[in-house]
Design a protein around this motif. Structure first.
Motif, PDB file in Angstrom:
ATOM      1  N   LYS A   3       0.803  -1.218   0.000  1.00  0.00           N
ATOM      2  CA  LYS A   3       0.000   0.000   0.000  1.00  0.00           C
ATOM      3  C   LYS A   3       0.839   1.272   0.000  1.00  0.00           C
ATOM      4  O   LYS A   3       0.293   2.370  -0.017  1.00  0.00           O
ATOM      5  CB  LYS A   3      -0.947   0.006   1.195  1.00  0.00           C
ATOM      6  N   TYR A   4       2.169   1.116   0.011  1.00  0.00           N
ATOM      7  CA  TYR A   4       3.063   2.267  -0.002  1.00  0.00           C
ATOM      8  C   TYR A   4       4.151   2.064  -1.055  1.00  0.00           C
ATOM      9  O   TYR A   4       4.492   0.939  -1.418  1.00  0.00           O
ATOM     10  CB  TYR A   4       3.753   2.457   1.350  1.00  0.00           C
ATOM     11  N   TRP A 106       5.313  -2.492   1.335  1.00  0.00           N
ATOM     12  CA  TRP A 106       6.028  -1.515   0.520  1.00  0.00           C
ATOM     13  C   TRP A 106       6.368  -2.085  -0.853  1.00  0.00           C
ATOM     14  O   TRP A 106       6.928  -3.172  -0.960  1.00  0.00           O
ATOM     15  CB  TRP A 106       7.315  -1.078   1.220  1.00  0.00           C
ATOM     16  N   PHE A 161       1.046   4.175  -6.410  1.00  0.00           N
ATOM     17  CA  PHE A 161       0.394   4.681  -5.210  1.00  0.00           C
ATOM     18  C   PHE A 161       0.354   6.208  -5.235  1.00  0.00           C
ATOM     19  O   PHE A 161       1.161   6.855  -5.902  1.00  0.00           O
ATOM     20  CB  PHE A 161       1.120   4.197  -3.951  1.00  0.00           C
ATOM     21  N   GLU A 164       1.090  10.925  -1.551  1.00  0.00           N
ATOM     22  CA  GLU A 164       1.187  10.972  -0.091  1.00  0.00           C
ATOM     23  C   GLU A 164       1.528   9.617   0.520  1.00  0.00           C
ATOM     24  O   GLU A 164       1.847   9.529   1.706  1.00  0.00           O
ATOM     25  CB  GLU A 164      -0.110  11.509   0.513  1.00  0.00           C
ATOM     26  N   ASN A 165       1.498   8.563  -0.293  1.00  0.00           N
ATOM     27  CA  ASN A 165       1.843   7.223   0.187  1.00  0.00           C
ATOM     28  C   ASN A 165       3.195   6.745  -0.336  1.00  0.00           C
ATOM     29  O   ASN A 165       3.479   5.546  -0.309  1.00  0.00           O
ATOM     30  CB  ASN A 165       0.755   6.221  -0.200  1.00  0.00           C
ATOM     31  N   CYS A 166       4.009   7.688  -0.802  1.00  0.00           N
ATOM     32  CA  CYS A 166       5.331   7.342  -1.329  1.00  0.00           C
ATOM     33  C   CYS A 166       6.419   8.099  -0.573  1.00  0.00           C
ATOM     34  O   CYS A 166       6.250   9.265  -0.216  1.00  0.00           O
ATOM     35  CB  CYS A 166       5.429   7.683  -2.816  1.00  0.00           C
ATOM     36  N   ARG A 217       6.512   4.479   8.023  1.00  0.00           N
ATOM     37  CA  ARG A 217       5.053   4.528   8.189  1.00  0.00           C
ATOM     38  C   ARG A 217       4.609   5.872   8.751  1.00  0.00           C
ATOM     39  O   ARG A 217       3.580   6.417   8.344  1.00  0.00           O
ATOM     40  CB  ARG A 217       4.589   3.398   9.108  1.00  0.00           C
ATOM     41  N   VAL A 220       4.320   8.548   6.059  1.00  0.00           N
ATOM     42  CA  VAL A 220       3.125   8.490   5.205  1.00  0.00           C
ATOM     43  C   VAL A 220       1.850   8.603   6.031  1.00  0.00           C
ATOM     44  O   VAL A 220       0.740   8.407   5.518  1.00  0.00           O
ATOM     45  CB  VAL A 220       3.103   7.205   4.344  1.00  0.00           C
ATOM     46  N   ASP A 222       0.742   6.846   8.705  1.00  0.00           N
ATOM     47  CA  ASP A 222       0.062   5.643   9.193  1.00  0.00           C
ATOM     48  C   ASP A 222       0.465   5.365  10.643  1.00  0.00           C
ATOM     49  O   ASP A 222       1.633   5.437  10.969  1.00  0.00           O
ATOM     50  CB  ASP A 222       0.415   4.442   8.311  1.00  0.00           C
TER      51      ASP A 222
END
Length: 222
Positions: A3-4, A106, A161, A164-166, A217, A220, A222
């Motif tokens: 998800k990243y 990842w 992705f 904001e998730n990288c 994490r 990003v 989380d």
């Protein structure tokens, strides 16, 4: 489930090559142009790609070069250093790659200004587990080199992705500028530049040994 996206620069982040690149370039200028340069002459051009790395010092010193020949000799010099076993992984690089890949969260990519004929032998010589990367974006795959954001925009699209998730990991001022211009979070390691020079990054650390999955994490959100 992935998800990243985790995107690594290569030279000075995964492979401890900045000094080797300078040595190969110094020898090229000595051999072809009877010119004595130092590593400091190349420092402003770290991360900008092979062409600018060679042309920049030549312009500054008033040396007229034949670019194609200069790049050929420089690459040959660099390959000799690889063949001599002088290329090592940066501290913590293999461990972080393996931990991120095995976490299942990842998706890994490389975004390097180096052309593919230099990048792949470098990764092999440094013992970087390339099979753990889903994408390897090299400098000959983009039009604009760092600090332009194109290569990191391409890497972000490749991992698939949202920005904001990288997270990008860089060692060069131009690379940090590129990553931030692409709208990505960036960790900088002080392998090639001082902490104050890398201040544009979201986090500046001493080496990849200081990076862990918890830190990634948090970056990003989380």
């Amino acid at each position: 489930m992935e998800k990243y996206g985790l995107i690594f620069d290569m030279d000075g982040v995964l492979a401890d090559t900045e000094a080797l690149i300078a040595r190969a370039s110094i020898e090229m200028f000595r051999e072809l142009y009877d010119a004595e340069l130092t590593a400091d002459d190349f420092r402003p051009f770290i991360g900008t790609g092979a062409v600018r790395y060679v042309e920049g010092p030549a312009e500054a010193l008033g040396i007229r070069i034949e670019l194609e020949r200069a790049l050929e000799v420089r690459l040959n010099n660099f390959q000799k250093l690889l063949d001599a076993g002088e290329c090592q992984a940066c501290p913590g690089a293999v461990e972080l790659v393996e931990a991120a890949a095995r976490s299942g969260e990842w998706k890994l990519a490389i975004a390097t200004s180096s052309p593919r004929p230099k990048a792949m032998p470098t990764l092999e010589a440094a013992g970087i587990p390339v099979e753990m990367f889903s994408e390897i974006i090299t400098g000959d795959m983009v039009t604009h080199k760092k600090p332009h954001p194109e290569i990191y925009e391409a890497a972000q699209r490749a991992v698939g992705f949202a920005k904001e998730n990288c997270v990008v990991i860089e060692d060069a001022v131009t690379g940090v500028t590129s990553a931030k211009a692409a709208g990505l979070k960036c960790i900088a390691v002080t392998n090639s530049f001082r902490r104050d020079e890398l201040a544009e990054a979201d986090i500046v650390l001493g080496s990849l040994e200081d990076v862990n999955l918890g830190l990634l994490r948090r970056l990003v959100g989380d």
